[in-house]
Design a protein around this motif. Structure first.
Motif, PDB file in Angstrom:
ATOM      1  N   TYR A   1       0.872  -1.176   0.000  1.00  0.00           N
ATOM      2  CA  TYR A   1       0.000   0.000   0.000  1.00  0.00           C
ATOM      3  C   TYR A   1       0.904   1.218   0.000  1.00  0.00           C
ATOM      4  CZ  TYR A   1      -3.100   3.576   1.986  1.00  0.00           C
ATOM      5  OH  TYR A   1      -3.817   4.725   2.220  1.00  0.00           O
ATOM      6  N   ARG A   2       0.775   2.044  -1.035  1.00  0.00           N
ATOM      7  CA  ARG A   2       1.515   3.302  -1.077  1.00  0.00           C
ATOM      8  C   ARG A   2       0.798   4.257  -2.013  1.00  0.00           C
ATOM      9  NH1 ARG A   2       7.210   1.635  -3.488  1.00  0.00           N
ATOM     10  NH2 ARG A   2       6.470   0.365  -5.163  1.00  0.00           N
ATOM     11  N   PHE A   3       1.050   5.547  -1.803  1.00  0.00           N
ATOM     12  CA  PHE A   3       0.350   6.589  -2.547  1.00  0.00           C
ATOM     13  C   PHE A   3      -1.163   6.429  -2.393  1.00  0.00           C
ATOM     14  CE2 PHE A   3       4.281   5.759  -5.139  1.00  0.00           C
ATOM     15  CZ  PHE A   3       5.008   6.809  -4.616  1.00  0.00           C
ATOM     16  N   LYS A   4      -1.572   5.995  -1.203  1.00  0.00           N
ATOM     17  CA  LYS A   4      -2.976   5.850  -0.801  1.00  0.00           C
ATOM     18  C   LYS A   4      -3.746   4.811  -1.621  1.00  0.00           C
ATOM     19  CE  LYS A   4      -3.282  10.435   1.157  1.00  0.00           C
ATOM     20  NZ  LYS A   4      -4.031  11.681   1.246  1.00  0.00           N
ATOM     21  N   LYS A   5      -3.040   3.803  -2.146  1.00  0.00           N
ATOM     22  CA  LYS A   5      -3.729   2.722  -2.855  1.00  0.00           C
ATOM     23  C   LYS A   5      -2.847   1.474  -2.901  1.00  0.00           C
ATOM     24  CE  LYS A   5      -2.203   4.061  -7.442  1.00  0.00           C
ATOM     25  NZ  LYS A   5      -2.320   3.401  -8.702  1.00  0.00           N
ATOM     26  N   MET A   6      -3.452   0.388  -3.299  1.00  0.00           N
ATOM     27  CA  MET A   6      -2.739  -0.876  -3.462  1.00  0.00           C
ATOM     28  C   MET A   6      -1.807  -0.769  -4.665  1.00  0.00           C
ATOM     29  SD  MET A   6      -4.166  -4.510  -4.891  1.00  0.00           S
ATOM     30  CE  MET A   6      -5.152  -5.098  -3.577  1.00  0.00           C
ATOM     31  N   ASP A   7      -0.554  -1.202  -4.513  1.00  0.00           N
ATOM     32  CA  ASP A   7       0.412  -1.203  -5.615  1.00  0.00           C
ATOM     33  C   ASP A   7       0.569  -2.641  -6.101  1.00  0.00           C
ATOM     34  OD1 ASP A   7       2.495  -1.002  -7.409  1.00  0.00           O
ATOM     35  OD2 ASP A   7       3.809   0.119  -6.064  1.00  0.00           O
ATOM     36  N   ARG A   8      -0.295  -3.027  -6.998  1.00  0.00           N
ATOM     37  CA  ARG A   8      -0.328  -4.414  -7.463  1.00  0.00           C
ATOM     38  C   ARG A   8       0.898  -4.802  -8.291  1.00  0.00           C
ATOM     39  NH1 ARG A   8      -5.387  -5.690  -9.725  1.00  0.00           N
ATOM     40  NH2 ARG A   8      -4.481  -7.086 -11.211  1.00  0.00           N
ATOM     41  N   ASP A   9       1.620  -3.830  -8.845  1.00  0.00           N
ATOM     42  CA  ASP A   9       2.813  -4.130  -9.635  1.00  0.00           C
ATOM     43  C   ASP A   9       3.905  -4.774  -8.791  1.00  0.00           C
ATOM     44  OD1 ASP A   9       1.671  -3.096 -11.924  1.00  0.00           O
ATOM     45  OD2 ASP A   9       2.552  -1.118 -11.653  1.00  0.00           O
ATOM     46  N   MET A  10       3.878  -4.531  -7.488  1.00  0.00           N
ATOM     47  CA  MET A  10       4.904  -5.056  -6.587  1.00  0.00           C
ATOM     48  C   MET A  10       4.501  -6.394  -5.967  1.00  0.00           C
ATOM     49  SD  MET A  10       7.307  -2.774  -6.578  1.00  0.00           S
ATOM     50  CE  MET A  10       8.228  -3.139  -5.104  1.00  0.00           C
ATOM     51  N   MET A  11       3.246  -6.804  -6.166  1.00  0.00           N
ATOM     52  CA  MET A  11       2.697  -7.950  -5.439  1.00  0.00           C
ATOM     53  C   MET A  11       2.770  -9.262  -6.221  1.00  0.00           C
ATOM     54  SD  MET A  11      -0.610  -5.918  -3.932  1.00  0.00           S
ATOM     55  CE  MET A  11      -1.487  -7.428  -3.539  1.00  0.00           C
ATOM     56  N   MET A  12       2.816 -10.355  -5.467  1.00  0.00           N
ATOM     57  CA  MET A  12       2.727 -11.677  -6.078  1.00  0.00           C
ATOM     58  C   MET A  12       1.304 -11.838  -6.629  1.00  0.00           C
ATOM     59  SD  MET A  12       4.766 -14.254  -3.525  1.00  0.00           S
ATOM     60  CE  MET A  12       4.051 -13.642  -2.015  1.00  0.00           C
ATOM     61  N   GLU A  13       1.207 -12.377  -7.808  1.00  0.00           N
ATOM     62  CA  GLU A  13      -0.076 -12.524  -8.506  1.00  0.00           C
ATOM     63  C   GLU A  13      -1.129 -13.248  -7.667  1.00  0.00           C
ATOM     64  OE1 GLU A  13      -2.479 -11.562 -11.541  1.00  0.00           O
ATOM     65  OE2 GLU A  13      -0.353 -11.097 -11.551  1.00  0.00           O
ATOM     66  N   THR A  14      -0.720 -14.264  -6.933  1.00  0.00           N
ATOM     67  CA  THR A  14      -1.665 -15.078  -6.181  1.00  0.00           C
ATOM     68  C   THR A  14      -2.389 -14.315  -5.068  1.00  0.00           C
ATOM     69  OG1 THR A  14      -1.921 -17.124  -4.923  1.00  0.00           O
ATOM     70  CG2 THR A  14       0.119 -15.960  -4.617  1.00  0.00           C
ATOM     71  N   TYR A  15      -1.818 -13.182  -4.641  1.00  0.00           N
ATOM     72  CA  TYR A  15      -2.427 -12.425  -3.543  1.00  0.00           C
ATOM     73  C   TYR A  15      -3.219 -11.194  -3.996  1.00  0.00           C
ATOM     74  CZ  TYR A  15       0.112 -15.272  -0.209  1.00  0.00           C
ATOM     75  OH  TYR A  15       0.569 -16.331   0.537  1.00  0.00           O
ATOM     76  N   ILE A  16      -3.116 -10.790  -5.249  1.00  0.00           N
ATOM     77  CA  ILE A  16      -3.735  -9.536  -5.702  1.00  0.00           C
ATOM     78  C   ILE A  16      -5.240  -9.493  -5.435  1.00  0.00           C
ATOM     79  CG2 ILE A  16      -4.273  -8.144  -7.749  1.00  0.00           C
ATOM     80  CD1 ILE A  16      -1.433  -8.758  -8.732  1.00  0.00           C
ATOM     81  N   GLN A  17      -5.970 -10.510  -5.774  1.00  0.00           N
ATOM     82  CA  GLN A  17      -7.430 -10.497  -5.603  1.00  0.00           C
ATOM     83  C   GLN A  17      -7.882 -10.956  -4.218  1.00  0.00           C
ATOM     84  OE1 GLN A  17      -9.572  -9.186  -7.754  1.00  0.00           O
ATOM     85  NE2 GLN A  17      -7.880  -8.708  -9.124  1.00  0.00           N
ATOM     86  N   ARG A  18      -6.962 -11.458  -3.398  1.00  0.00           N
ATOM     87  CA  ARG A  18      -7.375 -12.049  -2.116  1.00  0.00           C
ATOM     88  C   ARG A  18      -6.996 -11.234  -0.885  1.00  0.00           C
ATOM     89  NH1 ARG A  18      -5.426 -17.050  -0.543  1.00  0.00           N
ATOM     90  NH2 ARG A  18      -3.391 -16.612  -1.425  1.00  0.00           N
ATOM     91  N   THR A  19      -6.245 -10.141  -1.042  1.00  0.00           N
ATOM     92  CA  THR A  19      -5.763  -9.405   0.124  1.00  0.00           C
ATOM     93  C   THR A  19      -6.303  -7.985   0.153  1.00  0.00           C
ATOM     94  OG1 THR A  19      -3.776  -8.795  -1.117  1.00  0.00           O
ATOM     95  CG2 THR A  19      -3.614 -10.714   0.342  1.00  0.00           C
TER      96      THR A  19
END
Length: 179
Positions: free
Chosen positions: A55-73
């Motif tokens: 979480y940065r710039f007041k939103k989720m930064d999905r570019d930094m995240m593992m694909e498996t967690y993007i829709q579940r966290t």
């Protein structure tokens, strides 16, 4: 940061909340929050840290995240205002079993939580209502898979501009001193 000294135990398919909060209470809305798996090694990946949620710039930064967690966290917007940076994970699986690390760079503080996903675990409580939480999740336009190259490129422009400006400044100073 305060996490949990006791492991969080869940059955596959459960939704869990990994606790992590700032004490004393502190507004984390404009801050960076990183959740990672410190002991997870993904074959073929060169990254030193595997991010579960960023979480940065007041939103989720999905570019930094593992694909498996993007829709579940997700994190709670109300929680962030009070320093509660607990991570919600939906539909846990056996692959989620392990250590999770909560880190706030601006505080230079970290806490760890151990998640145990046990196929034989049966909840002892009956259905209980979970308080409403406004969650930070991907927006529909964010649902396409991204490599993150564009966002990283945008971060490079100020650095390049700074280097060119600094070089020009020193070149002009050098030229004046030669006269």
């Amino acid at each position: 940061l305060i996490g949990s000294s006791e492991p969080i135990v869940a059955a596959p398919g459960d939704d869990v909340l990994l606790p992590c909060r700032v004490d004393p209470e502190w507004d984390a809305v404009g801050k960076t929050v990183e959740w990672s798996r410190p002991d997870l090694k993904v074959p073929g990946r060169q990254k030193l840290v595997e991010y579960v949620y960023v979480y940065r710039f007041k939103k989720m930064d999905r570019d930094m995240m593992m694909e498996t967690y993007i829709q579940r966290t997700s994190l709670s917007v109300e929680g962030l205002r009070r320093g509660d940076v607990s991570l919600s994970i939906r539909n846990v699986s056996l692959e989620d079993n392990g250590r999770f690390r909560c880190f706030l760079p601006s505080l230079k503080g970290a806490a760890e939580v151990h998640l145990v996903v046990d196929p034989n675990f049966v909840k002892m409580t009956t259905t209980e209502t979970v308080p409403h939480r406004t969650l930070i999740t991907p927006t529909p336009q964010d649902d396409t898979i991204s490599t993150g190259q564009r966002s990283r490129l945008l971060l490079c422009f100020p650095v390049i501009f700074f280097i060119i400006s600094l070089s020009s400044f020193f070149f002009c100073k050098y030229k004046k001193s030669k006269k």
